[in-house]
Enzyme design. Structure first.
Site, PDB file in Angstrom:
ATOM      1  N   ARG A  60       0.859  -1.206   0.000  1.00  0.00           N
ATOM      2  CA  ARG A  60       0.000   0.000   0.000  1.00  0.00           C
ATOM      3  C   ARG A  60       0.886   1.245   0.000  1.00  0.00           C
ATOM      4  O   ARG A  60       0.578   2.258  -0.603  1.00  0.00           O
ATOM      5  CB  ARG A  60      -0.967  -0.011   1.191  1.00  0.00           C
ATOM      6  CG  ARG A  60      -1.748   1.275   1.331  1.00  0.00           C
ATOM      7  CD  ARG A  60      -3.104   1.122   2.053  1.00  0.00           C
ATOM      8  NE  ARG A  60      -3.094   0.239   3.185  1.00  0.00           N
ATOM      9  CZ  ARG A  60      -2.608   0.547   4.399  1.00  0.00           C
ATOM     10  NH1 ARG A  60      -2.079   1.731   4.619  1.00  0.00           N
ATOM     11  NH2 ARG A  60      -2.640  -0.332   5.384  1.00  0.00           N
ATOM     12  N   TYR A 112     -13.987  18.024 -15.343  1.00  0.00           N
ATOM     13  CA  TYR A 112     -14.556  16.683 -15.277  1.00  0.00           C
ATOM     14  C   TYR A 112     -15.613  16.614 -14.154  1.00  0.00           C
ATOM     15  O   TYR A 112     -15.339  17.011 -13.016  1.00  0.00           O
ATOM     16  CB  TYR A 112     -13.425  15.668 -15.060  1.00  0.00           C
ATOM     17  CG  TYR A 112     -13.939  14.285 -14.777  1.00  0.00           C
ATOM     18  CD1 TYR A 112     -14.806  13.656 -15.668  1.00  0.00           C
ATOM     19  CD2 TYR A 112     -13.587  13.612 -13.615  1.00  0.00           C
ATOM     20  CE1 TYR A 112     -15.307  12.401 -15.399  1.00  0.00           C
ATOM     21  CE2 TYR A 112     -14.068  12.347 -13.344  1.00  0.00           C
ATOM     22  CZ  TYR A 112     -14.944  11.753 -14.236  1.00  0.00           C
ATOM     23  OH  TYR A 112     -15.443  10.513 -13.960  1.00  0.00           O
ATOM     24  N   ASP A 184      -4.706  19.922 -13.537  1.00  0.00           N
ATOM     25  CA  ASP A 184      -5.055  18.615 -14.096  1.00  0.00           C
ATOM     26  C   ASP A 184      -4.562  18.614 -15.545  1.00  0.00           C
ATOM     27  O   ASP A 184      -5.091  19.345 -16.390  1.00  0.00           O
ATOM     28  CB  ASP A 184      -6.579  18.406 -14.009  1.00  0.00           C
ATOM     29  CG  ASP A 184      -7.001  17.003 -14.437  1.00  0.00           C
ATOM     30  OD1 ASP A 184      -6.330  16.431 -15.325  1.00  0.00           O
ATOM     31  OD2 ASP A 184      -8.001  16.477 -13.917  1.00  0.00           O
ATOM     32  N   LYS A 209      -6.181   7.777 -19.053  1.00  0.00           N
ATOM     33  CA  LYS A 209      -6.415   8.369 -20.358  1.00  0.00           C
ATOM     34  C   LYS A 209      -5.171   8.218 -21.250  1.00  0.00           C
ATOM     35  O   LYS A 209      -4.791   7.114 -21.575  1.00  0.00           O
ATOM     36  CB  LYS A 209      -6.862   9.816 -20.182  1.00  0.00           C
ATOM     37  CG  LYS A 209      -8.005   9.974 -19.158  1.00  0.00           C
ATOM     38  CD  LYS A 209      -9.252   9.236 -19.600  1.00  0.00           C
ATOM     39  CE  LYS A 209     -10.477   9.307 -18.721  1.00  0.00           C
ATOM     40  NZ  LYS A 209     -10.421   9.518 -17.334  1.00  0.00           N
TER      41      LYS A 209
HETATM   42  C1  LIG Z   1      -9.683  15.593 -16.872  1.00  0.00           C
HETATM   43  C2  LIG Z   1      -9.988  14.430 -15.963  1.00  0.00           C
HETATM   44  N1  LIG Z   1      -9.456  14.412 -14.727  1.00  0.00           N
HETATM   45  C3  LIG Z   1      -9.698  13.384 -13.875  1.00  0.00           C
HETATM   46  C4  LIG Z   1     -10.507  12.321 -14.227  1.00  0.00           C
HETATM   47  C5  LIG Z   1     -10.736  11.197 -13.275  1.00  0.00           C
HETATM   48  O1  LIG Z   1      -9.928  10.115 -13.626  1.00  0.00           O
HETATM   49  P1  LIG Z   1     -10.270   8.566 -13.338  1.00  0.00           P
HETATM   50  O2  LIG Z   1     -11.463   8.221 -14.178  1.00  0.00           O
HETATM   51  O3  LIG Z   1      -9.022   7.864 -13.716  1.00  0.00           O
HETATM   52  O4  LIG Z   1     -10.584   8.474 -11.878  1.00  0.00           O
HETATM   53  C6  LIG Z   1     -11.072  12.298 -15.510  1.00  0.00           C
HETATM   54  C7  LIG Z   1     -11.914  11.169 -15.923  1.00  0.00           C
HETATM   55  O5  LIG Z   1     -12.562  11.191 -16.943  1.00  0.00           O
HETATM   56  C8  LIG Z   1     -10.798  13.386 -16.398  1.00  0.00           C
HETATM   57  O6  LIG Z   1     -11.319  13.420 -17.641  1.00  0.00           O
END
Ligand SMILES: Cc1ncc(COP(=O)(O)O)c(C=O)c1O
Length: 394
Positions: A60, A112, A184, A209
């Site tokens: 972990r 998101y 992000d 992604k």
């Molecule tokens: C820009 C962005 N940040 C964070 C996330 C969250 O990621 P995860 O689905 O891997 O938890 C997403 C998910 O679509 C996203 O598009």
């Protein structure tokens, strides 16, 4: 300071991003010569004796496969410390552990939907407050600062409206208050943008992604070069337990090896498709940062090395939405982005379903908005698929 980059990593930093993605932080495993990082599928590690350790104890907190990935993402994002999580949301949730009740955060309103849900439905309960604003308007960011503002959290380009926020100016504004900028960087990946170089304190990713890139695993990252935050972040990862499993760490490492060729193809395809969509009679407007008339086109050129593979567009008629989704056959109607397969998403009910209607509409997410994650297939085939689906929208 806990850092997972080695001293000799300085030499690796001189290598091109194309080379670093292929080889990662470690060219090969010294003990066995293995070129592909072994999957250390072990939850725990034996200690040679009391007070003695191999450096590993319990997965972990630390695991050799995950550690190789963490070093690799730190190199790619030009940070000193990388932390890998089970998902992007796991990473974002750990970032919030840096703050305390009473703290205020400024957040991109166009982001998101899962991040919105996490902040507004959960962390708001614990006394955090959030201002959801259009962070591409830097004057608005400045006007939204409060005495208790501890962070600005941006997505740039934003999801799904493709707005670009000025990373340098956002960093200056929040640093003048002693707070931190969190970026992000999921949409562009480190191949096209390195926010830490522009003043961001933390970078987060949905590694699910572009980084992993094959729609076959989930992962998330935090990367930084802030010695003062390092212990807190490592503890958050270890305490919350959302750390990435060895197998998913390996899949993400394998995906990263081809990041550069994939990003180049994603971008090339997206450019062609964005221009094609713009001319289509059933499309009202296309949002793509690579258009010269995109409001932040020049800004993108000062902070990114490419425009990525994401496009959003408004259809003229909402009645076309179900027909388009039903009739695409190569492009897949699914939620997610950044994989080799092209995916068409309907943000209203999928990625942004958690966002209240008024806020969604103010951000531009209406019932005619589609989001296309352009994959690495042949662009002619993708255009033919869209063309055929549009021809059935009558
Ligand atoms: C820009 C962005 N940040 C964070 C996330 C969250 O990621 P995860 O689905 O891997 O938890 C997403 C998910 O679509 C996203 O598009």
């Amino acid at each position: 300071m806990p850092t997972n980059r080695d001293a000799d990593d300085k030499d690796r930093c001189k290598l091109s991003m194309r080379t670093v993605t292929v080889h990662g932080a470690t060219l090969f495993e010294v003990r066995t010569g293995a070129i592909s990082t072994p999957i250390y599928q072990s939850s725990t590690f034996r200690h040679p004796g009391l007070g003695e350790t191999t450096g590993f104890d319990y997965s972990r907190g630390i695991n050799p496969t995950r550690m190789e990935l963490e070093k690799t993402i730190a190199l790619l994002e030009h940070g000193t410390c990388g932390l890998a999580f089970a998902t992007g949301m796991g990473a974002i949730s750990s970032v919030i552990k840096l703050f305390k009740s009473g703290d205020h955060l400024i957040v991109s309103e166009d982001l998101y939907g899962g991040t919105y849900r996490l902040f507004s439905e959960y962390y708001a309960r614990y006394g955090f407050s959030f201002s959801w604003i259009d962070t591409s308007d830097i004057a608005l960011v400045e006007a939204s600062l409060k005495p208790n503002t501890k962070a600005i959290f941006i997505e740039t380009p934003s999801n799904p409206m493709m707005k670009v926020t000025d990373i340098r100016r956002s960093a200056e504004l929040i640093h003048s208050r002693g707070g931190i900028l969190v970026t992000d960087n999921t949409f562009l990946s480190p191949y096209f943008q390195n926010p830490l170089d522009l003043g961001s304190d933390l970078v987060v990713h949905s590694g699910t992604k572009y980084l992993a890139g094959h729609n076959d695993t989930l992962s998330g990252f935090i990367v930084h070069s802030r010695p003062d935050l390092a212990d807190d972040l490592v503890n958050a990862q270890k305490s919350e337990g959302a750390s990435l499993s060895p197998f998913d760490a390996w899949l993400t490492l394998r995906g990263i090896k081809t990041l550069s060729v994939r990003m180049e193809r994603h971008e090339k395809n997206a450019r062609r498709i964005a221009h094609w969509l713009r001319e289509h009679k059933r499309v009202e407007k296309v949002f793509y940062t690579g258009f010269e008339d995109h409001p932040q086109y020049r800004l993108s050129g000062t902070q990114s090395r490419g425009f990525g593979g994401m496009i959003s567009f408004y259809l003229k008629d909402a009645a076309d939405v179900p027909k388009l989704l039903k009739n695409i056959s190569l492009i897949l109607f699914a939620e997610s982005l950044g994989g080799v397969e092209s995916l068409l998403t309907y943000p209203l009910v999928q990625t942004h379903g958690a966002i209240p209607e008024a806020m969604r509409l103010s951000a531009g997410v209406n019932d005619r908005l589609m989001r296309l994650s352009v994959g690495i297939e042949d662009a002619d085939d993708l255009i033919a698929d869209l063309d055929s689906a549009f021809s059935k929208c009558v």
